[in-house]
Design a protein around this motif. Structure first.
Motif, PDB file in Angstrom:
ATOM      1  N   GLY A 137       0.819  -1.202   0.000  1.00 61.00           N
ATOM      2  CA  GLY A 137       0.000   0.000   0.000  1.00 61.00           C
ATOM      3  C   GLY A 137       0.850   1.248   0.000  1.00 61.00           C
ATOM      4  N   ASP A 138       0.213   2.399  -0.227  1.00 60.90           N
ATOM      5  CA  ASP A 138       0.951   3.664  -0.342  1.00 60.90           C
ATOM      6  C   ASP A 138       0.752   4.545   0.880  1.00 60.90           C
ATOM      7  N   ASN A 139       0.633   3.907   2.043  1.00 56.93           N
ATOM      8  CA  ASN A 139       0.410   4.664   3.275  1.00 56.93           C
ATOM      9  C   ASN A 139       1.696   5.033   3.999  1.00 56.93           C
ATOM     10  N   TYR A 140       2.820   4.806   3.352  1.00 52.22           N
ATOM     11  CA  TYR A 140       4.103   5.085   3.974  1.00 52.22           C
ATOM     12  C   TYR A 140       4.680   6.390   3.436  1.00 52.22           C
ATOM     13  N   ALA A 141       5.506   7.024   4.257  1.00 52.16           N
ATOM     14  CA  ALA A 141       6.159   8.257   3.826  1.00 52.16           C
ATOM     15  C   ALA A 141       7.133   7.951   2.696  1.00 52.16           C
ATOM     16  N   GLU A 142       7.309   8.906   1.802  1.00 49.18           N
ATOM     17  CA  GLU A 142       8.162   8.688   0.642  1.00 49.18           C
ATOM     18  C   GLU A 142       9.587   8.336   1.056  1.00 49.18           C
ATOM     19  N   ALA A 143      10.104   9.006   2.082  1.00 45.68           N
ATOM     20  CA  ALA A 143      11.470   8.730   2.538  1.00 45.68           C
ATOM     21  C   ALA A 143      11.611   7.296   3.039  1.00 45.68           C
ATOM     22  N   GLU A 144      10.577   6.810   3.727  1.00 51.33           N
ATOM     23  CA  GLU A 144      10.609   5.442   4.255  1.00 51.33           C
ATOM     24  C   GLU A 144      10.571   4.423   3.111  1.00 51.33           C
ATOM     25  N   ILE A 145       9.695   4.668   2.138  1.00 49.75           N
ATOM     26  CA  ILE A 145       9.608   3.774   0.980  1.00 49.75           C
ATOM     27  C   ILE A 145      10.939   3.743   0.229  1.00 49.75           C
ATOM     28  N   ASN A 146      11.534   4.907   0.020  1.00 49.68           N
ATOM     29  CA  ASN A 146      12.799   4.973  -0.716  1.00 49.68           C
ATOM     30  C   ASN A 146      13.920   4.254   0.035  1.00 49.68           C
ATOM     31  N   PHE A 147      13.908   4.356   1.375  1.00 52.65           N
ATOM     32  CA  PHE A 147      14.930   3.662   2.170  1.00 52.65           C
ATOM     33  C   PHE A 147      14.828   2.154   1.975  1.00 52.65           C
ATOM     34  N   TRP A 148      13.617   1.623   2.154  1.00 50.90           N
ATOM     35  CA  TRP A 148      13.437   0.179   2.017  1.00 50.90           C
ATOM     36  C   TRP A 148      13.623  -0.270   0.574  1.00 50.90           C
ATOM     37  N   SER A 149      13.229   0.565  -0.371  1.00 58.12           N
ATOM     38  CA  SER A 149      13.405   0.221  -1.780  1.00 58.12           C
ATOM     39  C   SER A 149      14.879   0.081  -2.126  1.00 58.12           C
ATOM     40  N   GLU A 150      15.680   1.021  -1.668  1.00 52.57           N
ATOM     41  CA  GLU A 150      17.108   0.970  -1.969  1.00 52.57           C
ATOM     42  C   GLU A 150      17.766  -0.222  -1.283  1.00 52.57           C
ATOM     43  N   LEU A 151      17.337  -0.525  -0.059  1.00 47.54           N
ATOM     44  CA  LEU A 151      17.889  -1.684   0.653  1.00 47.54           C
ATOM     45  C   LEU A 151      17.566  -2.977  -0.106  1.00 47.54           C
ATOM     46  N   VAL A 152      16.333  -3.097  -0.535  1.00 45.97           N
ATOM     47  CA  VAL A 152      15.908  -4.285  -1.289  1.00 45.97           C
ATOM     48  C   VAL A 152      16.672  -4.385  -2.610  1.00 45.97           C
ATOM     49  N   ARG A 153      16.836  -3.251  -3.300  1.00 45.25           N
ATOM     50  CA  ARG A 153      17.543  -3.245  -4.585  1.00 45.25           C
ATOM     51  C   ARG A 153      18.969  -3.743  -4.412  1.00 45.25           C
ATOM     52  N   ARG A 154      19.653  -3.289  -3.368  1.00 41.57           N
ATOM     53  CA  ARG A 154      21.043  -3.702  -3.146  1.00 41.57           C
ATOM     54  C   ARG A 154      21.139  -5.188  -2.806  1.00 41.57           C
ATOM     55  N   VAL A 155      20.208  -5.657  -2.007  1.00 44.36           N
ATOM     56  CA  VAL A 155      20.178  -7.096  -1.693  1.00 44.36           C
ATOM     57  C   VAL A 155      19.972  -7.906  -2.968  1.00 44.36           C
ATOM     58  N   ALA A 156      19.070  -7.442  -3.839  1.00 44.24           N
ATOM     59  CA  ALA A 156      18.773  -8.157  -5.082  1.00 44.24           C
ATOM     60  C   ALA A 156      19.988  -8.208  -6.002  1.00 44.24           C
ATOM     61  N   LEU A 157      20.740  -7.114  -6.085  1.00 35.81           N
ATOM     62  CA  LEU A 157      21.897  -7.067  -6.975  1.00 35.81           C
ATOM     63  C   LEU A 157      23.050  -7.925  -6.472  1.00 35.81           C
ATOM     64  N   GLU A 158      23.050  -8.246  -5.176  1.00 41.06           N
ATOM     65  CA  GLU A 158      24.088  -9.116  -4.642  1.00 41.06           C
ATOM     66  C   GLU A 158      23.923 -10.545  -5.142  1.00 41.06           C
ATOM     67  N   GLY A 159      22.701 -10.923  -5.454  1.00 43.06           N
ATOM     68  CA  GLY A 159      22.452 -12.269  -5.965  1.00 43.06           C
ATOM     69  C   GLY A 159      23.004 -12.423  -7.370  1.00 43.06           C
ATOM     70  N   GLU A 160      23.454 -13.623  -7.694  1.00 41.56           N
ATOM     71  CA  GLU A 160      24.031 -13.875  -9.009  1.00 41.56           C
ATOM     72  C   GLU A 160      22.916 -14.022 -10.029  1.00 41.56           C
ATOM     73  N   SER A 161      22.965 -13.212 -11.072  1.00 40.62           N
ATOM     74  CA  SER A 161      21.951 -13.293 -12.120  1.00 40.62           C
ATOM     75  C   SER A 161      22.271 -14.445 -13.060  1.00 40.62           C
TER      76      SER A 161
END
Length: 315
Positions: free
Chosen positions: A265-289
């Motif tokens: 849902g979109d009930n979170y502050a933009e800064a909070e969403i961006n923080f978790w989004s960037e964390l998830v993105r970095r975790v995903a890129l660590e995995g071998e494609s």
């Protein structure tokens, strides 16, 4: 006690069952269905017209709802299962890593108009086996649950757009800048990788390329390039989430935020969403494609010979 499976190939096995290196504990909620041939699969799915032979595999049936699914495990709740539809080599495995990092359960099933493919991953999430099931698309697309996701290069059709969008949230993924040659090389390297992990050496692969064994596949991919490009444009009109390949490598949460917003849902502050989004993105890129995996297995001489062969065919 007699083994009834010989007479009843669609036998039901309950309790704990060891499969490879994984222990599946589905208790009393699910029954495990083993199918070996068209007759037993038709019995399980109540489908009368199956055109291909079925490879030995298994399905799960919810004992309460009677729904049959490919995998009984679910992850983070989502209103619908998510289907990633993409061009080959456009970041599909990175997006899969993103969805797994968020907590969705990956179902190792590849939907296609011609057949439905199951694949096996080892403990490092590396592909070790892939096989056709013979389950037609009109049955297979209903065999997923909320909290799950799968990915596919499913070519657009009016039937698919009308039916699959009712069962799935569609995540489209595009890579606009890839040329037809890059597309063919990238896809062929994936096919070659599967042959290498099946036991072929790089030297043998070179001989197969020079001998023209892959020529038909190269010609097919040359034609498929335009079809895939047109297909993803049409699917984008039906997508709940659309991601561009370039966004996967930009550190601003751009790629993951739409996924997180859709699920939570979109009930979170933009800064909070961006923080978790960037964390998830970095975790995903660590995995071998898959692309990195194939590059690590395929030698430079295979690359060179393959490139020359493609240029000689696709003029």
């Amino acid at each position: 006690m007699a083994d009834n499976r010989r007479h009843h190939p669609s036998c039901i096995i309950g309790g704990k069952e060891k499969i490879g290196r994984s222990i599946y504990d589905f208790g009393d909620d699910f029954a495990k269905l083993i199918f070996h041939d068209q007759a037993s699969l038709g019995e399980i799915l109540q489908v009368g017209d199956l055109a291909t032979n079925v490879t030995t595999s298994f399905l799960f049936r919810n004992n309460e709802t009677k729904k049959i699914v490919f995998d009984h495990r679910v992850g983070t709740f989502s209103e619908k299962p998510i289907l990633v539809i993409s061009k080959p080599r456009s970041g599909t495995h990175i997006v899969s890593n993103i969805l797994k990092a968020i907590g969705l359960q990956q179902v190792c099933v590849f939907l296609d108009h011609m057949d439905t493919y199951c694949y096996r991953l080892d403990e490092s999430q590396r592909l070790i086996h892939q096989f056709p099931t013979g389950i037609p698309l009109f049955s297979a697309y209903k065999m997923f649950a909320s909290g799950q996701f799968s990915h596919s290069h499913l070519i657009y059709s009016d039937w698919a757009a009308e039916n699959i969008t009712n069962e799935f949230a569609i995540l489209t993924l595009d890579r606009n800048f890839i040329s037809f040659k890059e597309y063919i090389i990238s896809d062929m390297k994936g096919r070659i990788y599967n042959k290498i992990i099946s036991g072929h050496s790089n030297t043998e692969i070179c001989e197969l390329i020079i001998g023209g064994v892959f020529d038909v596949e190269i010609e097919f991919l040359f034609k498929e390039y335009e079809v895939q490009t047109a297909s993803i444009d049409l699917w984008s009109e039906y997508s709940d989430i659309h991601i561009d390949f370039n966004d996967l490598f930009v550190a601003n949460g751009g790629a993951c935020a739409p996924i997180i917003n859709y699920i939570f849902g979109d009930n979170y502050a933009e800064a909070e969403i961006n923080f978790w989004s960037e964390l998830v993105r970095r975790v995903a890129l660590e995995g071998e494609s898959f692309t990195k995996r194939s590059d690590n297995k395929i030698h430079a001489d295979v690359d060179e010979i393959l490139s020359e062969r493609i240029e000689s065919i696709c003029k």
